[in-house]
Design a protein around this motif. Structure first.
Motif, mmCIF file in Angstrom:
data_model
loop_
_atom_site.group_PDB
_atom_site.id
_atom_site.type_symbol
_atom_site.label_atom_id
_atom_site.label_comp_id
_atom_site.label_asym_id
_atom_site.label_seq_id
_atom_site.Cartn_x
_atom_site.Cartn_y
_atom_site.Cartn_z
ATOM 1 N N GLN A 1 0.881 -1.177 0.000
ATOM 2 C CA GLN A 1 0.000 0.000 0.000
ATOM 3 C C GLN A 1 0.912 1.220 0.000
ATOM 4 O O GLN A 1 1.446 1.601 1.046
ATOM 5 C CB GLN A 1 -0.882 -0.006 1.256
ATOM 6 C CG GLN A 1 -1.830 -1.185 1.344
ATOM 7 C CD GLN A 1 -2.934 -1.097 0.309
ATOM 8 O OE1 GLN A 1 -3.596 -0.077 0.178
ATOM 9 N NE2 GLN A 1 -3.121 -2.170 -0.446
ATOM 10 N N VAL B 1 2.078 4.917 0.012
ATOM 11 C CA VAL B 1 1.573 6.238 0.385
ATOM 12 C C VAL B 1 2.348 7.288 -0.416
ATOM 13 O O VAL B 1 3.560 7.447 -0.244
ATOM 14 C CB VAL B 1 1.737 6.494 1.893
ATOM 15 C CG1 VAL B 1 1.049 7.809 2.266
ATOM 16 C CG2 VAL B 1 1.148 5.338 2.700
ATOM 17 N N GLU C 1 10.876 -1.992 2.888
ATOM 18 C CA GLU C 1 9.613 -2.730 2.781
ATOM 19 C C GLU C 1 9.546 -3.552 1.502
ATOM 20 O O GLU C 1 9.005 -4.650 1.497
ATOM 21 C CB GLU C 1 8.405 -1.783 2.855
ATOM 22 C CG GLU C 1 7.096 -2.546 2.991
ATOM 23 C CD GLU C 1 5.852 -1.674 2.887
ATOM 24 O OE1 GLU C 1 5.956 -0.464 2.660
ATOM 25 O OE2 GLU C 1 4.750 -2.249 3.015
HETATM 26 N N1 LIG Z 1 4.186 1.813 1.866
HETATM 27 C C1 LIG Z 1 5.055 2.765 1.508
HETATM 28 N N2 LIG Z 1 4.614 3.898 0.925
HETATM 29 C C2 LIG Z 1 5.487 4.854 0.547
HETATM 30 N N3 LIG Z 1 6.810 4.772 0.718
HETATM 31 C C3 LIG Z 1 7.276 3.664 1.302
HETATM 32 N N4 LIG Z 1 8.527 3.296 1.610
HETATM 33 C C4 LIG Z 1 8.464 2.071 2.170
HETATM 34 N N5 LIG Z 1 7.211 1.635 2.248
HETATM 35 C C5 LIG Z 1 6.432 2.620 1.707
#
Ligand SMILES: Nc1ncnc2[nH]cnc12
Ligand SMILES: O=P(O)(O)OC[C@H]1O[C@H](OP(=O)(O)OP(=O)(O)O)[C@H](O)[C@@H]1O
Length: 174
Positions: free
Chosen positions: A25, A27, A100
């Motif tokens: 997801q 952001v 992530e």
């Molecule tokens: N879910 C995410 N949204 C935006 N930037 C990120 N960097 C690592 N995870 C992210």
């Protein structure tokens, strides 16, 4: 935390599913950068708790650069660039890490600010904490101190704050 910065981030940010890979997801904070009032509020709020305790602001490539440079300009400070591997020409140190959705290596020039400088680390997003953990290690290995860590947005479910084991000032959460 500045209410206007948090409100602006909440209003302007957007979530895009399955980017850059399935299950993420993502952001997207680019609308916050594009809004002059929001950018001004965020730039002030990122540094506010550390007033008088900071000599330089460090930003992490790439999205962190925009917020770090804006925050530095708004507070009369200079910027240290923490770059992805292979981009810095001078004497440098490196840290590899997982984030992530992948793995990467960050580097910083070791000779650009004086030993003992107090460096505020700024990034756009705290997710797993891998990126900021590596960036904080670089700052300390370079002989500077981490004056604080400020992020525009934290994703608490991904556990970055605990993984970092450091204080984090987050302007908003998702
Ligand atoms: N879910 C995410 N949204 C935006 N930037 C990120 N960097 C690592 N995870 C992210
Ligand atoms: O807490 P983590 O799991 O480490 O994730 C957070 C990091 O992920 C994104 O960077 P990315 O490497 O995608 O780089 P970009 O700014 O170049 O898009 C974001 O800008 C943070 O630096």
């Amino acid at each position: 935390m500045s209410a206007s910065a948090a409100d602006a981030i909440g209003t302007l940010s957007r979530v895009i599913a399955d980017f850059p890979s399935p299950g993420i997801q993502f952001v997207d904070l680019t609308p916050v950068l594009a809004d002059a009032d929001a950018l001004a509020a965020v730039s002030t709020a990122l540094v506010e708790p550390f007033a008088g305790q900071v000599d330089y602001i460090a930003g992490v490539e790439a999205r962190g650069f925009a917020f770090a440079a804006a925050a530095a300009a708004a507070n009369g400070l200079g910027v240290v660039l923490i770059r992805k591997a292979g981009k810095l020409p001078g004497e440098r140190i490196a840290e590899s890490y997982a984030l992530e959705y992948g793995e990467a290596t960050l580097e910083v020039h070791t000779d650009q600010v004086p030993a003992g400088s107090r460096v505020l680390l700024v990034d756009d997003v705290l997710a797993t904490g891998g990126t900021l953990g590596a960036a904080a290690s670089l700052i300390e290995r370079a002989g500077w101190t981490v004056a604080g860590i400020s992020v525009v947005l934290e994703i608490p479910a991904l556990g970055g704050r605990a993984a970092l084991g450091r204080e984090v000032h987050a302007l908003s959460t998702y």
